[in-house]
Design a protein around this motif. Sequence first.
Motif, PDB file in Angstrom:
ATOM      1  N   PHE A   1      -4.901  63.054  22.621  1.00  0.00           N
ATOM      2  CA  PHE A   1      -4.586  64.436  22.994  1.00  0.00           C
ATOM      3  C   PHE A   1      -3.119  64.774  22.740  1.00  0.00           C
ATOM      4  N   GLU A   2      -2.342  63.818  22.273  1.00  0.00           N
ATOM      5  CA  GLU A   2      -0.915  64.054  22.075  1.00  0.00           C
ATOM      6  C   GLU A   2      -0.674  64.803  20.761  1.00  0.00           C
ATOM      7  N   HIS A   3       0.010  65.920  20.854  1.00  0.00           N
ATOM      8  CA  HIS A   3       0.222  66.759  19.680  1.00  0.00           C
ATOM      9  C   HIS A   3       1.362  66.257  18.796  1.00  0.00           C
ATOM     10  N   ASP A   4       2.220  65.413  19.344  1.00  0.00           N
ATOM     11  CA  ASP A   4       3.231  64.712  18.553  1.00  0.00           C
ATOM     12  C   ASP A   4       3.274  63.284  19.080  1.00  0.00           C
ATOM     13  N   PRO A   5       2.435  62.395  18.549  1.00  0.00           N
ATOM     14  CA  PRO A   5       2.303  61.051  19.123  1.00  0.00           C
ATOM     15  C   PRO A   5       3.611  60.261  19.168  1.00  0.00           C
ATOM     16  N   GLU A   6       4.419  60.344  18.121  1.00  0.00           N
ATOM     17  CA  GLU A   6       5.670  59.577  18.119  1.00  0.00           C
ATOM     18  C   GLU A   6       6.627  60.094  19.186  1.00  0.00           C
ATOM     19  N   GLU A   7       6.754  61.405  19.289  1.00  0.00           N
ATOM     20  CA  GLU A   7       7.631  61.966  20.322  1.00  0.00           C
ATOM     21  C   GLU A   7       7.087  61.646  21.708  1.00  0.00           C
ATOM     22  N   ALA A   8       5.771  61.662  21.874  1.00  0.00           N
ATOM     23  CA  ALA A   8       5.164  61.354  23.163  1.00  0.00           C
ATOM     24  C   ALA A   8       5.506  59.938  23.606  1.00  0.00           C
TER      25      ALA A   8
ATOM     26  N   GLY B   1       6.435  66.354  23.420  1.00  0.00           N
ATOM     27  CA  GLY B   1       5.656  65.157  23.164  1.00  0.00           C
ATOM     28  C   GLY B   1       4.172  65.397  23.270  1.00  0.00           C
ATOM     29  N   HIS B   2       3.642  65.330  24.465  1.00  0.00           N
ATOM     30  CA  HIS B   2       2.202  65.502  24.654  1.00  0.00           C
ATOM     31  C   HIS B   2       1.744  66.849  24.109  1.00  0.00           C
TER      32      HIS B   2
END
Length: 304
Positions: free
Chosen positions: A250-257, A212-213
């Motif tokens: 800063f989240e590299h995959d916002p939906e998964e985060a 996620g992040h």
Amino acid sequence: MQTDIMERPAATRVEELVPSRYALKIGEIDVLVISDGVLPLPTETMSTNVDRETRTAWFTDQFLGPDAFDWALNVLVVRSGDRTILVDAGLGGQFPGFPRAGQFPKRLEAAGIELSAITDVVLTHMHMDHIGGLLVDEVKDGLRPDVRVHAAAAEVEFWKAPDFSRTVMPSPIPEVLQATARQFVAEYGDKLRIFETEHEVAPGVMVQRTGGHTPGHSVVRLASGNDRLVFAGDALFPVGFEHPDWQNGFEHDPEEAVQVRVRLMREAAATGELVVATHLPFPSVGRIGTDGDAFRWIAGFWDY
């Protein structure tokens, strides 16, 4: 923590006007939350998928911002059995513009904990405010030669060629993040202990990858007797309780985060376990309750 590693004689103690460490026990496991200080950030980074008016209203209601606010930085020292474990290491003092962060080394000293006592370091992820403290000369020189640094394989792999296309970070943060991660691997690569999904670092101390992040972002779970605590790293932010769907720049995959954040909060609300996170206000020890489709933070009462 036992008093012999919490206190030093008054003549050698580093004095501060406000408390910067908080001790608690999780069954037989000793835990010390240490503040690495604070760093200023634009409020936009906490809510990249909402409009300015909505963001301003929330931060104003919290008596923060509305354009910038102070972000807390917390690290953990955990002692279980014969292992003394540092969870994350703060920002370090080598980055200009953040004079109130990078406090972890002196605050560890104030707690009476020698760097040489640390047997293991667990990284929730490799952003610079989590690994920068390990790049400070006094820390590098003070750590024992056989210290073990635990990180998820997906995290180490990601930083070889990071993709920032889904992040919303102000320049030059992406470049600094990548340079810091590369420096860290160059200096600590021989000490890395890589795990895939989860790894028991010491009795009752489990690190688990959430993603996620960052692809290898991980949380640390402590369990002893009937007591439980989760160090959530960067999975939780102050705005995330009322608005778990607000995305962080800063989240590299916002939906998964968002999915990770909601799952962790639902679990914590169901179990009643204690929660600590990097960027919740120090000492960030509390529990999570439900509030319809949202959540609420219930700060723990200080025990002193």
